[in-house]
Design a protein around this motif. Structure first.
Motif, PDB file in Angstrom:
ATOM      1  N   MET A  28       0.680  -1.214   0.154  1.00 16.24           N
ATOM      2  CA  MET A  28       0.061  -0.005   0.047  1.00 16.24           C
ATOM      3  C   MET A  28       0.885   1.175   0.039  1.00 16.24           C
ATOM      4  N   VAL A  29       1.912   1.285   0.901  1.00 12.65           N
ATOM      5  CA  VAL A  29       2.745   2.567   0.788  1.00 12.65           C
ATOM      6  C   VAL A  29       3.627   2.553  -0.585  1.00 12.65           C
ATOM      7  N   GLU A  30       3.655   1.532  -1.163  1.00 13.05           N
ATOM      8  CA  GLU A  30       4.417   1.533  -2.601  1.00 13.05           C
ATOM      9  C   GLU A  30       3.190   2.117  -3.539  1.00 13.05           C
ATOM     10  N   ALA A  31       2.116   1.900  -3.253  1.00 17.07           N
ATOM     11  CA  ALA A  31       1.150   2.045  -4.223  1.00 17.07           C
ATOM     12  C   ALA A  31       0.685   3.639  -4.124  1.00 17.07           C
ATOM     13  N   TYR A  32       0.675   3.925  -2.892  1.00 15.52           N
ATOM     14  CA  TYR A  32       0.600   5.490  -2.670  1.00 15.52           C
ATOM     15  C   TYR A  32       1.781   6.450  -3.200  1.00 15.52           C
ATOM     16  N   TRP A  33       2.894   6.024  -3.250  1.00 20.65           N
ATOM     17  CA  TRP A  33       3.938   6.572  -3.629  1.00 20.65           C
ATOM     18  C   TRP A  33       3.956   6.733  -4.925  1.00 20.65           C
ATOM     19  N   ASN A  34       3.675   5.518  -5.722  1.00 20.77           N
ATOM     20  CA  ASN A  34       3.493   5.663  -7.236  1.00 20.77           C
ATOM     21  C   ASN A  34       2.497   6.584  -7.484  1.00 20.77           C
ATOM     22  N   ILE A  35       1.221   6.421  -6.970  1.00 17.20           N
ATOM     23  CA  ILE A  35       0.261   7.540  -7.424  1.00 17.20           C
ATOM     24  C   ILE A  35       0.709   8.874  -7.212  1.00 17.20           C
ATOM     25  N   GLY A  36       1.349   9.165  -6.098  1.00 13.91           N
ATOM     26  CA  GLY A  36       1.955  10.619  -5.948  1.00 13.91           C
ATOM     27  C   GLY A  36       2.999  10.893  -6.990  1.00 13.91           C
ATOM     28  N   ALA A  49      -0.338  21.856  -8.828  1.00 11.72           N
ATOM     29  CA  ALA A  49      -0.996  22.074 -10.068  1.00 11.72           C
ATOM     30  C   ALA A  49      -1.069  23.695 -10.094  1.00 11.72           C
ATOM     31  N   GLU A  50      -1.327  23.952 -11.331  1.00 12.46           N
ATOM     32  CA  GLU A  50      -1.914  25.359 -11.696  1.00 12.46           C
ATOM     33  C   GLU A  50      -3.029  25.348 -11.196  1.00 12.46           C
ATOM     34  N   TYR A  51      -3.377  26.606 -10.682  1.00 12.31           N
ATOM     35  CA  TYR A  51      -4.831  26.964 -10.233  1.00 12.31           C
ATOM     36  C   TYR A  51      -5.995  26.519 -11.185  1.00 12.31           C
ATOM     37  N   GLY A  52      -7.052  25.860 -10.923  1.00 13.16           N
ATOM     38  CA  GLY A  52      -7.911  25.700 -11.642  1.00 13.16           C
ATOM     39  C   GLY A  52      -7.790  24.370 -12.425  1.00 13.16           C
ATOM     40  N   GLN A  53      -6.843  23.823 -12.363  1.00 13.49           N
ATOM     41  CA  GLN A  53      -6.429  22.680 -13.346  1.00 13.49           C
ATOM     42  C   GLN A  53      -7.336  21.648 -12.856  1.00 13.49           C
ATOM     43  N   GLY A  54      -7.659  21.325 -11.753  1.00 11.47           N
ATOM     44  CA  GLY A  54      -8.556  20.281 -11.099  1.00 11.47           C
ATOM     45  C   GLY A  54      -8.099  18.805 -11.193  1.00 11.47           C
ATOM     46  N   LEU A  55      -6.994  18.628 -11.361  1.00  9.81           N
ATOM     47  CA  LEU A  55      -6.461  17.293 -11.582  1.00  9.81           C
ATOM     48  C   LEU A  55      -6.901  16.414 -10.326  1.00  9.81           C
ATOM     49  N   LEU A  56      -6.712  16.826  -8.868  1.00  8.42           N
ATOM     50  CA  LEU A  56      -7.141  16.141  -7.931  1.00  8.42           C
ATOM     51  C   LEU A  56      -8.872  15.917  -7.979  1.00  8.42           C
ATOM     52  N   GLN A  57      -9.397  16.970  -8.148  1.00  6.44           N
ATOM     53  CA  GLN A  57     -10.923  16.788  -8.275  1.00  6.44           C
ATOM     54  C   GLN A  57     -11.304  15.796  -9.206  1.00  6.44           C
ATOM     55  N   GLU A  58     -10.725  15.889 -10.396  1.00  2.95           N
ATOM     56  CA  GLU A  58     -10.843  14.836 -11.413  1.00  2.95           C
ATOM     57  C   GLU A  58     -10.622  13.390 -10.770  1.00  2.95           C
ATOM     58  N   LEU A  59      -9.576  12.979 -10.350  1.00  3.76           N
ATOM     59  CA  LEU A  59      -9.132  11.834  -9.773  1.00  3.76           C
ATOM     60  C   LEU A  59     -10.153  11.392  -8.721  1.00  3.76           C
ATOM     61  N   SER A  60     -10.649  12.328  -7.838  1.00  8.87           N
ATOM     62  CA  SER A  60     -11.771  11.944  -6.892  1.00  8.87           C
ATOM     63  C   SER A  60     -12.990  11.552  -7.406  1.00  8.87           C
ATOM     64  N   ASN A  61     -13.327  11.937  -8.671  1.00 11.34           N
ATOM     65  CA  ASN A  61     -14.404  11.788  -9.162  1.00 11.34           C
ATOM     66  C   ASN A  61     -14.549  10.303  -9.741  1.00 11.34           C
TER      67      ASN A  61
END
Length: 61
Positions: A28-36, A49-61
């Motif tokens: 799990m630690v390895e997976a989280y590191w790779n995701i990061g 990320a640049e403001y408004g890029q929404g990468l994390l929001q998109e991933l969470s959806n």
């Protein structure tokens, strides 16, 4: 049967469980590191990320 026999069996089971926990935790630690790492790569190597890029929001959806 001797009490020692039961204690040995118990010890074998406890050691096996502990190995499973350690292996799962490492995976799990390895997976989280790779995701990061992938998130940073997707952001062009920037820590944030640049403001408004929404990468994390998109991933969470």
């Amino acid at each position: 049967m001797e009490n020692n026999f039961y204690n040995e069996i118990k010890s074998i089971l406890i050691n096996a469980r502990n190995k499973v926990y350690k292996t799962a935790n490492f995976a799990m630690v390895e997976a989280y590191w790779n995701i990061g790492k992938r998130i940073i790569d997707e952001q062009g190597g920037k820590d944030t990320a640049e403001y408004g890029q929404g990468l994390l929001q998109e991933l969470s959806n």
